[in-house]
Design a protein around this motif. Sequence first.
Motif, short mmCIF file in Angstrom:
data_model
loop_
_atom_site.label_atom_id
_atom_site.label_comp_id
_atom_site.label_asym_id
_atom_site.label_seq_id
_atom_site.Cartn_x
_atom_site.Cartn_y
_atom_site.Cartn_z
N GLY A 1 -4.78 0.02 7.72
CA GLY A 1 -4.57 1.52 7.82
C GLY A 1 -5.03 2.44 8.81
O GLY A 1 -4.90 3.67 8.66
N SER B 1 0.83 -1.20 -0.19
CA SER B 1 0.08 0.05 0.05
C SER B 1 0.80 1.33 0.14
O SER B 1 2.14 1.15 0.06
CB SER B 1 -0.86 -0.03 1.26
OG SER B 1 0.08 0.22 2.53
N ASN C 1 2.29 3.31 8.27
CA ASN C 1 1.61 2.67 9.44
C ASN C 1 2.31 2.80 10.94
O ASN C 1 3.38 1.99 10.98
CB ASN C 1 1.56 1.20 8.88
CG ASN C 1 0.70 1.12 7.79
OD1 ASN C 1 1.27 0.73 6.65
ND2 ASN C 1 -0.44 1.30 7.62
N PHE D 1 -3.33 -4.10 -3.43
CA PHE D 1 -3.09 -4.42 -1.93
C PHE D 1 -3.23 -6.06 -1.83
O PHE D 1 -3.86 -6.21 -0.59
CB PHE D 1 -3.72 -3.53 -0.76
CG PHE D 1 -3.02 -3.32 0.46
CD1 PHE D 1 -1.55 -3.99 0.81
CD2 PHE D 1 -3.78 -2.88 1.62
CE1 PHE D 1 -1.22 -4.03 2.01
CE2 PHE D 1 -3.05 -3.02 2.85
CZ PHE D 1 -1.83 -3.39 2.90
N GLN E 1 1.19 3.72 2.39
CA GLN E 1 1.86 3.53 3.64
C GLN E 1 3.15 2.70 3.55
O GLN E 1 3.97 3.10 3.97
CB GLN E 1 0.78 3.24 4.66
CG GLN E 1 -0.10 4.09 4.88
CD GLN E 1 -1.46 3.70 4.25
OE1 GLN E 1 -1.25 3.38 3.18
NE2 GLN E 1 -2.48 3.81 4.95
N GLY F 1 -4.54 0.95 1.16
CA GLY F 1 -4.03 0.68 2.22
C GLY F 1 -4.82 1.04 3.45
O GLY F 1 -4.63 0.99 4.61
N ASN F 2 -5.87 1.39 3.09
CA ASN F 2 -7.25 1.71 4.24
C ASN F 2 -8.33 1.20 4.18
O ASN F 2 -8.92 1.58 3.16
CB ASN F 2 -7.27 3.24 4.29
CG ASN F 2 -5.99 4.09 4.75
OD1 ASN F 2 -5.15 4.46 3.79
ND2 ASN F 2 -5.88 4.45 5.76
N GLY G 1 -0.45 -3.70 10.05
CA GLY G 1 -0.02 -2.94 8.51
C GLY G 1 -0.99 -3.25 7.43
O GLY G 1 -0.57 -2.83 6.37
N GLN G 2 -2.11 -3.92 7.88
CA GLN G 2 -2.90 -4.29 6.60
C GLN G 2 -4.26 -3.44 6.54
O GLN G 2 -4.84 -3.44 5.59
CB GLN G 2 -3.58 -5.64 6.88
CG GLN G 2 -2.30 -6.48 6.88
CD GLN G 2 -2.76 -8.03 7.14
OE1 GLN G 2 -3.76 -8.47 7.16
NE2 GLN G 2 -1.56 -9.01 6.89
N THR H 1 -2.74 5.00 10.45
CA THR H 1 -1.83 5.88 9.56
C THR H 1 -1.66 7.38 10.16
O THR H 1 -2.44 8.02 10.51
CB THR H 1 -2.62 6.28 8.20
OG1 THR H 1 -2.94 4.92 7.63
CG2 THR H 1 -1.57 6.98 7.08
#
Lengths: 351, 165
Positions: free
Chosen positions: B48, A99, B60, A238, A101, B134-135, B45-46, B51
């Motif tokens: 988000g 992702s 993260n 992702f 981040q 990522g969120n 870390g999966q 953040t």
Amino acid sequence: MKHFDYVQPKTMDEALASWEPGASWLGGGTNLVDLMKLGVTQPQRVIDLTRIPDLGEITFQQDGSVRIGAMVSNAALARHAGFAQHFPMVAEALLSGASGQLRNMATVAGNLMQRTRCAYFQEETAACNRRTPGAGCDARDSDEELRALLGASPACVATNPSDFCVPLAALEAQVEVRGVNGTREIPFADFHLLPGDQPERETALEEGELIIALHLSAAAAGFARHARYLKVRDRTSFAFATTAAAAALRMEDGIITEGRLALGAVAARPWRVAEAEALLVGHAPDAALFGRAAEAAMAGAEAPAHLEWKIDLARRTAARALAMAAVGTPARMPALPASPFGQQNGDLAHV
Amino acid sequence: MSLFISLTLNGEARDVSIDDPRVTLLDLLRERLALPGTKKGCDRGQCGACTVLVNGRRANACLMLAAGLDGAQITTIEGLARGEDLHPVQAAFIEHDGFQCGYCTPGQIMSAVGLIAEGDAGSDPERIREGMSGNICRCGAYHGITLAVQEASRRMAAKEEGDAA
């Protein structure tokens, strides 16, 4: 998480001197810290490499080659304009992984060192020879889709989950490593080890060695006009690859003069077959030709009956990546990098 | 072991003692610095939810060891608004219903601020969706989130142009 001793060396010499058996090098921590939380990895000492000077540079040399410092983040490398222009499929692979981040945190060296995503490796109660040598392998007879089709052994069927490593294998990167005895370079093809009867040995690094840089040659940049990474996964973004392929061609007057093809997620290292690449040379791009090359690349693949579809999927992924490369590298990174749903130039396509 | 780190946290200099190297940035913020706006979801870390911006880039917080962050500039959801003036991304989330239960919202907003700063999503909805992958939002407020990020991105770009003119 088990307790550990944390050190943050300020120089390379200090880092090398702080190594002890059972220690772990720490880069971005996106894989290591996660595995430490799960208890899969329990280092006695964590050596944070982020404060060592000069590991964060991307340097183009006079001869057109590039040196990528070990602590460069995935995002910084993928967004580096000069790098993405010369090595577009590497940038595309990087942007198809994880992702936003995680790409800001993860480092290029850490990417090479990331562990398999096999569910049985990450599950403490499962038998795994890679995690606990001699324990057995519960993945072999399971329905784990992240399973090796090539180069596996009775001891281990794990795959390397990296996207980044697939184009690096195709482009014959070199890995610069340092230890107390000095610096050496490891060809990318020799860096990740097949499991054999010692699946716990995952890379060619010696005890106490660490990656300090990656190198891509000027010749590798010669594929920039026809180079794509394609990744098939359970969801659009992702997710780790179910199958993936990096394909790069040199073309003159509509004829392929050189081809590179590496497959991801099918073995414990990116899978590259010289015979498959040789088939491409001297021909015009053609679906049947790409099918034959994909077939050759997957020669010897094995899967249990319920996962035979993955062999077909890997072949089709390879053939399609070659076809996409033949069309040409898009001028702008697709909105969905490496996706079979993305159309060129970022058009809205998958919804 | 006791280790001291200095942070710039939401614009304010802070000296923090870390008594255990296992403390993540997320736990430091929530449990020790009284900043519970940053949420713990998966802690892997999966999702988000955690953040934050670290040196201007989204990350993260659950996967960062606090001990390694000496000298870092951290921005959390608590540091976005200027008094009563909401950040454009916060305002756009309210206007476009970019949430339902709200648990993922601080992470979504911090991720959107980071994405807009990265500069290559612009207001293209497909690039925004990809950039925000990522969120995770369990309520499924993705449509409103995408509209909010689009709107905030447009407004911030217009303001930048206005400021430059």
